[in-house]
Write an enzyme that holds these catalytic residues in place. Structure first.
Site, mmCIF file in Angstrom:
data_model
loop_
_atom_site.group_PDB
_atom_site.id
_atom_site.type_symbol
_atom_site.label_atom_id
_atom_site.label_comp_id
_atom_site.label_asym_id
_atom_site.label_seq_id
_atom_site.Cartn_x
_atom_site.Cartn_y
_atom_site.Cartn_z
ATOM 1 N N ASN A 12 4.743 -4.810 2.407
ATOM 2 C CA ASN A 12 5.029 -3.952 0.963
ATOM 3 C C ASN A 12 4.017 -2.556 0.461
ATOM 4 O O ASN A 12 4.323 -1.745 -0.235
ATOM 5 C CB ASN A 12 4.643 -4.452 -0.135
ATOM 6 C CG ASN A 12 5.203 -6.374 -0.310
ATOM 7 O OD1 ASN A 12 6.169 -6.509 0.451
ATOM 8 N ND2 ASN A 12 4.530 -7.437 -0.572
ATOM 9 N N ASP A 19 0.444 -4.599 -3.576
ATOM 10 C CA ASP A 19 0.573 -3.697 -3.042
ATOM 11 C C ASP A 19 1.058 -2.623 -3.050
ATOM 12 O O ASP A 19 0.818 -1.034 -2.396
ATOM 13 C CB ASP A 19 1.647 -4.486 -1.994
ATOM 14 C CG ASP A 19 1.137 -5.657 -2.074
ATOM 15 O OD1 ASP A 19 -0.533 -5.788 -1.767
ATOM 16 O OD2 ASP A 19 1.796 -6.634 -1.229
ATOM 17 N N GLY A 60 -5.757 -3.225 -16.874
ATOM 18 C CA GLY A 60 -6.066 -1.602 -16.056
ATOM 19 C C GLY A 60 -6.453 -2.005 -14.466
ATOM 20 O O GLY A 60 -6.836 -3.004 -14.421
ATOM 21 N N ASN A 72 5.883 -10.005 6.498
ATOM 22 C CA ASN A 72 6.825 -11.806 5.377
ATOM 23 C C ASN A 72 8.589 -11.868 5.556
ATOM 24 O O ASN A 72 8.643 -11.087 4.756
ATOM 25 C CB ASN A 72 5.682 -12.267 5.161
ATOM 26 C CG ASN A 72 4.480 -12.562 5.490
ATOM 27 O OD1 ASN A 72 4.293 -13.166 6.726
ATOM 28 N ND2 ASN A 72 3.353 -12.387 4.289
ATOM 29 N N THR A 125 3.865 -10.404 -8.247
ATOM 30 C CA THR A 125 4.280 -10.286 -6.611
ATOM 31 C C THR A 125 3.826 -8.864 -6.077
ATOM 32 O O THR A 125 5.426 -7.981 -6.272
ATOM 33 C CB THR A 125 5.323 -11.368 -6.075
ATOM 34 O OG1 THR A 125 5.639 -12.404 -6.786
ATOM 35 C CG2 THR A 125 5.073 -11.182 -4.058
HETATM 36 O O1 RIB Z 1 1.168 -9.334 -1.921
HETATM 37 C C1 RIB Z 1 2.213 -10.187 -1.435
HETATM 38 C C2 RIB Z 1 2.433 -11.127 -0.329
HETATM 39 O O2 RIB Z 1 2.136 -11.527 -0.353
HETATM 40 C C3 RIB Z 1 4.094 -11.542 -0.691
HETATM 41 O O3 RIB Z 1 5.463 -10.418 -0.361
HETATM 42 C C4 RIB Z 1 4.049 -12.155 0.694
HETATM 43 O O4 RIB Z 1 4.428 -11.847 2.098
HETATM 44 C C5 RIB Z 1 2.230 -12.277 1.322
HETATM 45 O O5 RIB Z 1 1.622 -11.556 1.897
#
Ligand code: RIB
Length: 292
Positions: free
Chosen positions: A42, A243, A216, A10, A239
């Site tokens: 990510n 991931d 945690g 994205n 954010t």
């Molecule tokens: O988990 C974060 C991600 O969720 C962002 O980078 C965005 O693109 C969405 O996919």
């Protein structure tokens, strides 16, 4: 043993706001930034920066070529990223000064993943390779079953949860990771620990990773429970924390780490990620994680 990450890519637009916008409200933006993201991308960056050999499979639109380049610059094999006619997938992220966020995602090119493409990509897999994925691409049920037929280890980041995912038969998944909200959404429970018990009951043969933010994480695998405290940090942007955790955890398992060690390393990497802005750019390299 390699990791094939079938995942979204994205273009992220990050809007820093005083609070998450309410229905009917117009809100002034304090800061604006473009970034590179997508849960799939990510995860690939996290696994590669952790030291794993990663092949990323996915679809991009014309505006997404920079996403492919970013993966390649980070040592990810991008030979299975295909250009398509759909507009590039993107995400709009509201970020507050308290580091809370709210994301909405336009699937675009990520929803052009079809079964022919899945079969082509998985023809590169050997039994024992890992499939990582999340719920931002199309044809997820087909992908999971095709990977299971090839005897791959399957790791699913159950994000974002939607009604289709909540109904999906996930019994072929070896590992699933969820945060508190996703655990409740998947099970229909309102309390996190009740939801965790319900998920364990529903997927008795699946390893479960439940991330709890500052509280945690908990892991359940083969009748054993593992717990890991969060590493305390001043959070600026959460954010991609999940991931980062997912990519590092899988990378550690592929190099033979114990579950407890993998949890610890993944938690540390996620803590570093939340103390930096942006999605993919905030993900730390392994030497930084090991030295912290
Ligand atoms: O988990 C974060 C991600 O969720 C962002 O980078 C965005 O693109 C969405 O996919």
């Amino acid at each position: 043993m390699k990791i094939i990450n079938f995942g979204s890519l994205n273009l992220d637009e990050i809007y820093k706001v005083e609070h998450i916008c309410a229905s009917g409200e117009t809100l002034r933006v304090l800061e604006f930034q473009r970034s590179i993201g997508g849960k799939g991308l990510n995860q690939s960056i996290a696994a590669a920066r952790a030291g794993a050999s990663v092949l990323h499979a996915g679809k991009i639109g014309k505006e997404g070529v920079c996403l492919q380049s970013f993966l390649a610059e980070n040592g990810v094999d991008v030979s299975m990223i295909q250009l398509c006619d759909e507009p590039q997938g993107r995400a709009i992220i509201q970020l507050t000064p308290q580091a809370d966020n709210c994301i909405f995602v336009y699937g675009g090119s990520n929803r052009a993943v079809d079964i022919l493409f899945i079969d082509e990509c998985l023809s590169h897999a050997q039994p024992g390779d890992w499939l990582m994925t999340q719920n931002e691409i199309s044809n997820l049920p087909y992908l999971l079953n095709a990977a299971a037929r090839r005897k791959m280890h399957i790791f699913l980041n159950a994000s974002p949860v939607d009604a289709e995912l909540a109904r999906m038969n996930l019994s072929c998944v070896d590992w699933i990771t969820v945060n508190e909200t996703e655990c409740c959404q998947l099970t229909g429970c309102t309390d996190t620990m009740t939801a965790y018990e319900a998920l364990r009951a529903r997927l008795p043969h699946t390893g479960i990773l439940l991330t709890l933010g500052a509280d945690g994480s908990i892991c359940w695998k083969d009748g054993h429970e593992y717990r890991q405290d969060a590493f305390p940090v001043a959070a600026v942007d959460t954010t991609a924390a999940g991931d980062t955790f997912a990519g590092y955890f899988v990378s550690c398992l592929t190099e033979g780490s114990s579950i407890q060690d993998a949890l610890r390393t993944a938690s540390k990497a996620a803590a570093i990620a939340v103390s930096n802005p942006g999605a993919a750019p905030s993900i730390p390299w392994r030497n930084t994680v090991d030295l912290t």
